[in-house]
Enzyme design. Sequence first.
Site, PDB file in Angstrom:
ATOM      1  N   ASP A 460       0.851  -1.184   0.000  1.00 21.69           N
ATOM      2  CA  ASP A 460       0.000   0.000   0.000  1.00 21.69           C
ATOM      3  C   ASP A 460       0.888   1.237   0.000  1.00 21.69           C
ATOM      4  O   ASP A 460       2.090   1.157   0.269  1.00 21.69           O
ATOM      5  CB  ASP A 460      -0.877   0.023   1.251  1.00 21.69           C
ATOM      6  CG  ASP A 460      -1.979  -1.024   1.201  1.00 21.69           C
ATOM      7  OD1 ASP A 460      -2.418  -1.357   0.101  1.00 21.69           O
ATOM      8  OD2 ASP A 460      -2.374  -1.509   2.277  1.00 21.69           O
ATOM      9  N   ASP A 761      -4.556  -3.313   5.037  1.00 23.85           N
ATOM     10  CA  ASP A 761      -5.043  -2.762   6.304  1.00 23.85           C
ATOM     11  C   ASP A 761      -6.551  -2.853   6.449  1.00 23.85           C
ATOM     12  O   ASP A 761      -7.078  -2.792   7.546  1.00 23.85           O
ATOM     13  CB  ASP A 761      -4.584  -1.304   6.490  1.00 23.85           C
ATOM     14  CG  ASP A 761      -4.943  -0.426   5.292  1.00 23.85           C
ATOM     15  OD1 ASP A 761      -5.812  -0.820   4.499  1.00 23.85           O
ATOM     16  OD2 ASP A 761      -4.345   0.659   5.164  1.00 23.85           O
ATOM     17  N   ASP A 765      -9.100  -6.321   2.277  1.00 28.67           N
ATOM     18  CA  ASP A 765      -7.777  -6.831   1.900  1.00 28.67           C
ATOM     19  C   ASP A 765      -7.579  -8.279   2.343  1.00 28.67           C
ATOM     20  O   ASP A 765      -6.595  -8.914   1.969  1.00 28.67           O
ATOM     21  CB  ASP A 765      -6.665  -5.970   2.525  1.00 28.67           C
ATOM     22  CG  ASP A 765      -6.533  -4.619   1.846  1.00 28.67           C
ATOM     23  OD1 ASP A 765      -6.769  -4.544   0.626  1.00 28.67           O
ATOM     24  OD2 ASP A 765      -6.201  -3.640   2.536  1.00 28.67           O
TER      25      ASP A 765
END
Length: 1043
Positions: A460, A761, A765
């Site tokens: 990310d 997070d 996901d």
Amino acid sequence: MSFIRKKSMEFLKSFEVPAKNPSEEAQRRWRDAVGTLVKNRRRRFRMVPDLDKRSQAETQRRKIQEKLRVALFVQKAALQFIDAVRKTEHPLPELARQCGFSVSAEELASIVRGHDTKSLRFHNGVDGIARKVAVSLADGVKSDDAGLRAEVYGANQYTEKPPRTFWMFLWDASQDMTLLLLAFCAAVSVAIGLATEGWPSGMYDGVGIMLTILLVVMITAASDYKQSLQFRDLDKEKKKIDVQVTRDGYRQKVSIYDIVVGDIVHLSIGDQVPADGLFIDGYSFVVDESNLSGESEPVHVSTANRFLLGGTKVQDGSARMLVTAVGMRTEWGNLMETLSQGGEDETPLQVKLNGVATIIGKIGLAFAVLTFTVLMARFLLGKAGAPGGLLRWRMVDALAVLNFFAVAVTIIVVAVPEGLPLAVTLSLAFAMKKLMQERALVRHLSACETMGSASCICTDKTGTLTTNHMVVEKIWASGAAQTMSNAKGFDQLTSSMSETFAKVLLEGVFHCSGSEVVRGKDGRHTIMGTPTETAILEFGLAVEKRARIEHTGAGKLKVEPFNSVKKTMAVVIASPSAGGRPRAFLKGASEVVLSRCSLVLDGTGNVEKLTDAKAKRVASAIDAFACEALRTLCLAYQDVDGGGGDIPGEGYTLIAVFGIKDPLRPGVREAVATCHAAGINVRMVTGDNINTAKAIARECGILTDDGIAIEGPEFRNKDPDQMREIIPKIQVMARSLPLDKHTLVTNLRGMFNEVVAVTGDGTNDAPALHEADIGLAMGIAGTEVAKENADVIIMDDNFSTIINVAKWGRSVYINIQKFVQFQLTVNVVALMVNFISASFTGSAPLTIVQLLWVNLIMDTLGALALATEPPNDAMMKRPPVGRGDNFITKVMWRNIVGQSIYQLVVLGVLLLRGKSLLQINGPQADSLLNTFVFNTFVFCQVFNEVNSREMEKINVFSGIFSSWIFSAVVGVTAGFQVIMVELLGTFANTVHLSGKLWLTSVLIGSVGLVIGAILKCIPVESGSDASDRHDGYRPIPTGPSAV
């Protein structure tokens, strides 16, 4: 030789298991392949889960799920079924009455567990329950009362297996069958010795063996106990979960274990429900109860269905909950007790080394039988030629045969390297403890091991590559962009907008938010929520202060929380600035919100048509913000008719565009460069605007000139052939959905056989984290759902920490290779020396006590020394190990064979010609020579241990003092060897050595360093593989061919 190698390879196929979610069939297959050749099953398989117990736990889990299914779908009969008794009254305990409570813990627990709406109505709903547990739904529990509530209603703790004590480990270590056989032989030896030689000389041999066995057991137990303490500490860290509650009238975070009945808990997407409770209020609240009930259908919780079960996951929305039951009074508590019986799966390296240990053990067993046979044959031949022949046996003869048998058993002790798989556990425990100090919590043992082979990291952007400390840097409003980095910018903004515009803006900022501003005990404002929301709310507070306009509270009529699929959130409020009429606000990804706007609000508060030209100017402002690496969000509103309808899909009025700055973390650029040097590709996968993503990716070195940046919609429309062509070039994926991340990971693993690590997070996901070889969840920004599906939790959300995990993963792999190389060398030499000596001289030069000491050096102490070496930067300058690479490399075989030949030649010459070469004479010549051979053998292993620190580099002393464990082990080994030879001669079958012989022993051992240096100059492979490194890593090519 090739036949043996082929058979070994076929045998080792039974020991191949995947790193994640191995099947029961694969787990049983390798256990069966190990067979009966195990010295100590209790110790060797201590870290291996009991599949039968796991199966029983799974059966129990299904029973609990079945009971809950009945409670959910046959509510009328739920309590009778669950409790297996007819409904009874729940008397109120006297303690509860004295504390001011008017409902018992059992009755409270039964209401939620049985979804008993009738009982809930009887108690006058949530408000009535709150009164009976003496709590205000607005202010929550008083902190001073928490201990009392835990005493009356129980603590939020689950029953766990009691920790194993040192004495249990001592018992396990003493269950080694070979040591028990030796102890028996020692006892018989004492009996025969006393009968033939008398007291005290007759007991020395037997007592020496017993004392050595005791030493081996004590050191083994101490090492195992130390590991268990490390794992226990790590297990405590894994279970730490904080939840938000209202106590004393303030929002605050507390540990899940401190939750008590009466607590008001705030829940949002991705949270785990910490205990059983009742829904108070909330919006669009959906929970996943599949881990309890087994039903995959999400459950909508509202005023019509208020029951919340501990352990379930929040799938959507937000809510407040009143806790009614905790700990073992919840079904989740019972389930947790059951699941704790399962144990953690063994790692692939542990399983593989069990296979290696089994093969070596069979070879060792064959050598033990051969040695015993040769010794017995020579003894019987000698006895046949003596007066009385084979018919005359004395106690001395029985003692000799007993000694031959004990030597054979001791060879098995040395030959079966049970320390191999246990060394992996030791190395992983050490690495996991160090990683905890470096802010990485390894949830699964295999993850640390697998991370060393990672060839790709899909990361990310927000919070991982950036600091996650966000501020509104720029804003587009009233047709112009303003910089908000200083007071002047705020003054210009507030002076350019009317009061009408300011009120609409502040309404949108404060009410269209998943976070909230709360006042702490010190009177200061604190924002509870995500960094993005925090930045916007801080901006709103600053505007309020400068414009002297306070936003007015408003009731929320409908809420659609933000999620990563829609990329927006929406809310309908009774707007004070619209006279209490319903007004919808929409906030989210700039492109998405802008596409749903047809009007725009100017600085005077008037609404204008959003023409194509104006829309282009807004889009240009968004692109300009994004190119400056700012995250962009749009805020819009729309007045709606009525209050109970759906939130509008379009026709919004654009209010403002926010440009939010999230600076790059210090050290990220260097960390990315380290990844590239280590052969690890870094890909950024983010939901942000593509221009923002590209700007950040270039800044940190991820995006190169020949790399591709692609948007999620374009990526997901590619067919498999196009994906095969484009995926190797993708370095940035922007505006992506969690499904896109999952698809990318699946294809990287399937099409390209990459070992993929993925960061995540959010709740969405979870599939990608589960699919990846290594799932890395963020400890600060990550939801509980993401953490539960991850293998490693990055506690500080920092990309540099991920690099530390990779470095330690490589260190574990290399350290175990070093240990295997060292142990195999000791094995080969010890077996051959005793066998050759038995064949030529009729006696074993290494006695039982001496072989046990050697076993301690190469097993427990060797593992401590080599398996705990810290990583070095050189490890991150080579590509990772491939999935199919052999664990024991050709370089290792070169070192093993070379060192073994040197030691065998030297020790063979000493055994056959030692007396003349060393000029040893006199009545003690044989004892002196055997002591010298033993001493030389040990020092050969000490220097070989030093040699094993580097399997390819000539300089083996680099960083030796930074590894204090290694230095301590070598020092202890050398020191205890001196004690054995000089002070424990009676028990260890040694005699005093002169200074000259000591020096000669050490010099012969140290020549192993020279031999090691020469061996490292010998190439072991040809062609393109000639440069394969000692640890299975290939060096990165340099020069023009590296491009």
